[in-house]
Design an enzyme around this catalytic site. Structure first.
Site, short mmCIF file in Angstrom:
data_model
loop_
_atom_site.label_atom_id
_atom_site.label_comp_id
_atom_site.label_asym_id
_atom_site.label_seq_id
_atom_site.Cartn_x
_atom_site.Cartn_y
_atom_site.Cartn_z
N ASP A 73 1.33 10.23 6.91
CA ASP A 73 0.29 9.23 6.65
C ASP A 73 -0.36 8.75 7.93
OD1 ASP A 73 0.62 9.10 3.98
OD2 ASP A 73 1.82 7.28 3.97
N LYS A 99 -4.00 7.55 4.52
CA LYS A 99 -4.59 6.57 3.62
C LYS A 99 -4.79 5.27 4.37
CE LYS A 99 -0.14 5.73 1.46
NZ LYS A 99 0.59 5.50 0.25
N MET A 134 -1.53 -5.32 3.37
CA MET A 134 -2.80 -4.80 2.82
C MET A 134 -3.74 -5.93 2.41
SD MET A 134 -1.27 -1.77 0.36
CE MET A 134 -0.18 -2.85 -0.55
N1 SAH Z 1 5.52 0.98 3.76
C1 SAH Z 1 4.88 0.19 4.79
C2 SAH Z 1 3.79 -0.69 4.24
C3 SAH Z 1 2.66 0.09 3.57
S1 SAH Z 1 1.35 -0.95 3.06
C4 SAH Z 1 5.96 -0.65 5.50
O1 SAH Z 1 7.09 -0.76 5.02
O2 SAH Z 1 5.66 -1.18 6.58
C5 SAH Z 1 0.31 -0.91 4.49
C6 SAH Z 1 0.20 -2.30 5.09
O3 SAH Z 1 1.33 -2.56 5.93
C7 SAH Z 1 -0.99 -2.50 5.99
O4 SAH Z 1 -2.13 -2.81 5.25
C8 SAH Z 1 -0.53 -3.69 6.83
O5 SAH Z 1 -0.64 -4.89 6.10
C9 SAH Z 1 0.94 -3.41 6.98
N2 SAH Z 1 1.27 -2.77 8.27
C10 SAH Z 1 1.84 -1.56 8.44
N3 SAH Z 1 2.03 -1.31 9.73
C11 SAH Z 1 1.59 -2.39 10.41
C12 SAH Z 1 1.52 -2.75 11.79
N4 SAH Z 1 1.96 -1.92 12.76
N5 SAH Z 1 1.00 -3.96 12.12
C13 SAH Z 1 0.55 -4.79 11.17
N6 SAH Z 1 0.59 -4.51 9.85
C14 SAH Z 1 1.10 -3.33 9.47
#
Ligand code: SAH
Length: 250
Positions: free
Chosen positions: A34, A56, A170
């Protein structure tokens, strides 16, 4: 037939990849990854490993989820070790459950390799503990990407009334709506709020404010994605606990 490893890539800092994830990445014949998975992880793959990008953005898929499911399945028919590398943890808004179900229905074996989720790690890198004795006894991780399709579950705002930490993933594009809803259900306007972007990476930035003024501040700061939102009194601990220095690595 091969085996699929639904693998968490961690939140950004490559050193937050688990030992188990690193082991399967090094052994992979193909890695399906991803946008949120740190692409530097791919450098760990063996030579000849194939890479397939199915990126995505904030719930908007370059490939629709059912096509991603099919790509994983088709690769499992061709290769021995398939790594499906997903940002953070595969089961935290990662649709890992849907991918596992698709494989199960087709007789493909799989393993889930949990990852360090951004929901906890990104606040931590900004000096914000999601729980803290005497300040917050619980936390919620909530989607900020409200389903437009009425057939899908909607966020129940009444459940946000508790005096606890709320982490929205998100949700950057919906920040005005989120803060408005929280104020409408009775959260004080002064409730501390943080928006943290590109957490755990050398681009990490935080914008700190309250439910009342965070929108304005975020607008002025031109916040980059990915970003998450933390709401609650724990945000105030940042002043004391901040530790992560961007550009400084072990
Ligand atoms: N499975 C992922 C989350 C997927 S949803 C997890 O466990 O982290 C994707 C969302 O995660 C983004 O829209 C944002 O809100 C958050 N996100 C993921 N990586 C991030 C990062 N390095 N810094 C800030 N927000 C992050």
């Amino acid at each position: 037939m091969g085996k699929v490893y639904l693998t968490g890539a961690g939140p950004g800092d490559i050193d937050l990849l688990t030992v188990k994830a690193l082991r399967v990445v090094r052994n992979a014949d193909v890695i399906i990854y991803d946008r949120l998975a740190n692409a530097d992880i791919l450098k760990e793959a063996k030579s000849g490993c194939e890479f397939i990008y199915v990126g995505k953005e904030d719930g908007l898929h370059i490939l629709p989820q059912d096509e991603i499911n099919e790509v994983i399945y088709q690769n499992a028919l061709k290769h021995e070790t398939v790594v499906r590398l997903k940002g953070g943890d595969p089961f935290v808004f990662g649709r890992g459950g849907e991918e596992a179900k698709y494989l199960k229905e087709r007789g493909i074996s799989y393993e889930i390799i949990p990852g360090v989720t951004s929901a906890i790690a990104v606040p931590a890198y900004a000096g914000i503990p999601v729980t803290h004795r005497g300040i917050s006894v619980s936390f919620k991780v909530v989607t900020g990407h409200e389903a437009r399709d009425k057939k899908q579950l909607q966020v129940d705002w009444e459940l946000m009334k508790a005096d606890e930490t709320i982490v929205f993933l998100m949700g950057l594009h919906n920040l005005p709506k989120i803060t408005k809803n929280l104020i409408e259900i009775g959260k004080p306007k002064e409730t501390p709020c943080a928006v943290i972007s590109r957490g755990t990476t050398s681009d990490q930035r935080s914008v700190i404010g309250t439910l009342e003024n965070i929108n304005e501040k975020v607008k002025n700061a031109k916040v980059q994605r990915p970003a998450l939102i933390v709401v609650g009194k724990v945000v105030d601990l940042k002043q004391d606990l901040e530790w992560f220095k961007v550009n400084e690595r072990l």
